[in-house]
Enzyme design. Sequence first.
Site, PDB file in Angstrom:
ATOM      1  N   LYS A  17       0.849  -1.186   0.000  1.00  0.00           N
ATOM      2  CA  LYS A  17       0.000   0.000   0.000  1.00  0.00           C
ATOM      3  C   LYS A  17       0.890   1.244   0.000  1.00  0.00           C
ATOM      4  O   LYS A  17       1.994   1.218   0.551  1.00  0.00           O
ATOM      5  CB  LYS A  17      -0.850  -0.049   1.264  1.00  0.00           C
ATOM      6  CG  LYS A  17      -1.824   1.080   1.437  1.00  0.00           C
ATOM      7  CD  LYS A  17      -2.483   0.919   2.790  1.00  0.00           C
ATOM      8  CE  LYS A  17      -2.993   2.201   3.413  1.00  0.00           C
ATOM      9  NZ  LYS A  17      -2.520   3.433   2.942  1.00  0.00           N
ATOM     10  N   LYS A  22       7.371   0.367   1.096  1.00  0.00           N
ATOM     11  CA  LYS A  22       7.800  -0.673   0.156  1.00  0.00           C
ATOM     12  C   LYS A  22       8.993  -0.227  -0.686  1.00  0.00           C
ATOM     13  O   LYS A  22       9.852  -1.027  -1.002  1.00  0.00           O
ATOM     14  CB  LYS A  22       6.633  -1.117  -0.735  1.00  0.00           C
ATOM     15  CG  LYS A  22       6.160  -0.030  -1.671  1.00  0.00           C
ATOM     16  CD  LYS A  22       5.091  -0.513  -2.564  1.00  0.00           C
ATOM     17  CE  LYS A  22       4.431   0.626  -3.321  1.00  0.00           C
ATOM     18  NZ  LYS A  22       5.032   1.935  -3.321  1.00  0.00           N
ATOM     19  N   LYS A  48       4.100   7.891  -8.243  1.00  0.00           N
ATOM     20  CA  LYS A  48       4.859   8.876  -7.467  1.00  0.00           C
ATOM     21  C   LYS A  48       6.311   8.971  -7.938  1.00  0.00           C
ATOM     22  O   LYS A  48       7.001   9.959  -7.688  1.00  0.00           O
ATOM     23  CB  LYS A  48       4.864   8.492  -5.973  1.00  0.00           C
ATOM     24  CG  LYS A  48       3.572   8.847  -5.263  1.00  0.00           C
ATOM     25  CD  LYS A  48       3.745   9.200  -3.796  1.00  0.00           C
ATOM     26  CE  LYS A  48       4.641   8.356  -2.933  1.00  0.00           C
ATOM     27  NZ  LYS A  48       4.387   6.950  -2.767  1.00  0.00           N
ATOM     28  N   ASP A 134      -2.033  -0.730  -4.009  1.00  0.00           N
ATOM     29  CA  ASP A 134      -3.477  -0.549  -3.965  1.00  0.00           C
ATOM     30  C   ASP A 134      -3.999  -0.967  -5.331  1.00  0.00           C
ATOM     31  O   ASP A 134      -4.233  -0.133  -6.191  1.00  0.00           O
ATOM     32  CB  ASP A 134      -3.834   0.904  -3.695  1.00  0.00           C
ATOM     33  CG  ASP A 134      -3.085   1.460  -2.486  1.00  0.00           C
ATOM     34  OD1 ASP A 134      -3.729   1.748  -1.494  1.00  0.00           O
ATOM     35  OD2 ASP A 134      -1.840   1.578  -2.547  1.00  0.00           O
TER      36      ASP A 134
END
Lengths: 294, 460
Positions: A17, A22, A48, A134
């Site tokens: 998530k 991560k 991102k 996600d």
Amino acid sequence: MSAKDRPRAKHIAIYGKGGIGKSTTTSNISAALAEAGHRVIQIGCDPKSDSTTILRGGAELPTVLDSLRGRTRPRLADISALGFGGVLCIEAGGPVPGVGCAGRGISAAVDLLERLEVFEEFEPDYVLYDVLGDVVCGGFAVPIREGIAETAYVVTSSDFMAIFAANNLFKAIDKYAPSGGGRLGGIIANSLQLPHARALIDDFADRTGTEVVGYVPRSTEVAQSELYGQTVIEAVPYSEQAEIYRHLARRVVADHEGQLPKPLNGPDLKDWARGWGDRIFGAETVVVAAQGQR
Amino acid sequence: MSRALIGPAGGCALHGAILTALAIDGVVPLVHSTPGCALRAGLSLRGPGRATTAPAALPPLPSTNLAERHVVFGGTSRLREQIKNTLAVVPGRLLTVLTGCPTEMIGDDVTAMVKEVTTQGEAVIDIATAGFHGTARHGAESFMTALANWVGKLDPRRRGTEAGLVNLFGIVPRVDPGWLGNLEEIERLLAGVGLKVNPLIGPSGGFESLQALPSAEASLVLSPWGLGPARTLSERFGIPVVQAAGLPVGADAVRQVLDLLSEVLGRPIDEAGQKFLDVEQRLEDFVLNESLESLVGIGRRRFALAGGSLVAGPVARFLGDVLGWSSAAILVTDDPPEQSFGPLSAGLDRVRFLSDAAAIAEAVRASEADVVIGGSAERDLAEQLRLPFVEVFPPSALGTLSEGHAGARGARRLVAAILRTFDPEGIGATITTRPVLERGNETRLATVDGVPAPPRRIGR
Ligand code: SF4
């Protein structure tokens, strides 16, 4: 050794998530593998585009999708940079939030990397995909579909929403595995701090027929290294935290059977979470009550 | 599990909207989608599997022609550019931005782009016409509804009505076979009783016709696909909606529709109008008398008919009420909304609503009909079943050239088509070379009770 003789690179996807750590985990695994002499590619599959930042000392790197904006066909050199230990860093990139389709972006980026023959050219031992976990649409499942990555790991904390995302990834794995998709390697428990965290994640693994392959405690060394734009492996190589990542890296690339997880369905997941809620808050109440008595 | 629809007629919603826009002079479509979406509009005019490339006749069609990078990063800036360029080089009075599946899926904020130019005084609207919303007819209806909304906002006060002006909705240009011929005939029929059609589409439609929508005294709706715009105008301006049971085929149906209209308008049909209707009736009588011998020879048939909601019911009614034929299967193939099933099948037997080519074929096969009536898709089917075939709905590419079936003139064409199939020589006997005779039931059907069955009503 010619490309033909080299064993095929191992492709591993690491899901989690957003904000769960991560990228930090993946980058430290990449750094540990590079440190051990392996050729590694890390591909950030998160709009991102900051997956490989701490491998590259925070330097700018144009994303694969940035190169798609233009009309000319990009070269590998335009969209990659060598980071710590020679890790080849690539960012898939993505659209501005609220615009376009990030899922298609990931598919497009992976397609383009294949067309550029990145893997043939760089001859990696390991390719790590750092994917926003996600899983909201088909695009985010691309790395585990059609066998691009043979194994997927999921990074989770003891937060319910992180567990929820992990459970969703399990569903995606089950969906694609029969048609040649990747399997689950296991769970990476991250940011462990609260006393119940480890037990909670262990219980989740137990309930879903999966395995926890590493426990990474929350540490100030991680935060500090990140401020310097480095992995723990690079910044504090002799720390206990660095050892933890090295151990995790060995586990992640070791040969073992991938699993088909048994994700919990909606109501079961809620019941499970509620059960843990009762246990945790019950425990805290006891502590508070005990303190009050003193 | 769901499966793909085989052979939906006329393309997707986007194509219905494009074709409608192209049929309204002064209204310019701009496709905001990938290149294939705009191209398909040309291809689908020829029906599935017929065209190998974009036809030369494909009208110039502004399109944003999105590439993958627009799907990933959003296509709004491409759209902004295309709107600007289109306004600069394509003459028109209203620009309609039509979105396809890709842009609606990635969620481009098209409305914001359109607002940018409307605040500068340009006439531009956006309409959600992605193929996943439905078929070409769905798209045509959404398009018309959006236009009705737009004129409503443009001029919120109703500036008086024009006596006898009637909006016409429910004929989908280039998708409904014979759309242009039908349109013209409806205009002629209404003119015969002193009314004036405001058609929006076709040669007498156009931007002025669009502006005149709010001034009409009523909206005549010939198929469920016209309900959207008619209801919009009714809500905004109180214009009454007159819903016909489809295209009026034959003199009786014409009289029914015009009576209904005159009742709603509170304007009885005057003497000249009655005379016009009598002429219409006599034309049909002449036609039937002339072909009596042939029709008797052909006998009462059990027909399987497939067509859109504009024509299927009306043609079946004419065959039943006027020629005395009976229906083995009436298949309405354009997927109309469920609320319209009742009105569409009123007074008819064995009506089914099927839009899948395979299901239609199966229904015809199972119906035990002895003649198949429909368009080019049914021709192949009739050949397979070795049944005589009456082509009444021309392929859509020829739809603009064909005359359609409205009024007594339409009935004449219908009878002519039947005779061409069964009695091409005009000698008053059914052709004997048709394979159907091998089926053994031919003579029984042709001669009920030993005597050839006459059409139920010949003359008055
Ligand atoms: S169905 Fe969608 S993608 Fe296909 S042509 Fe129509 S709008 Fe385009």
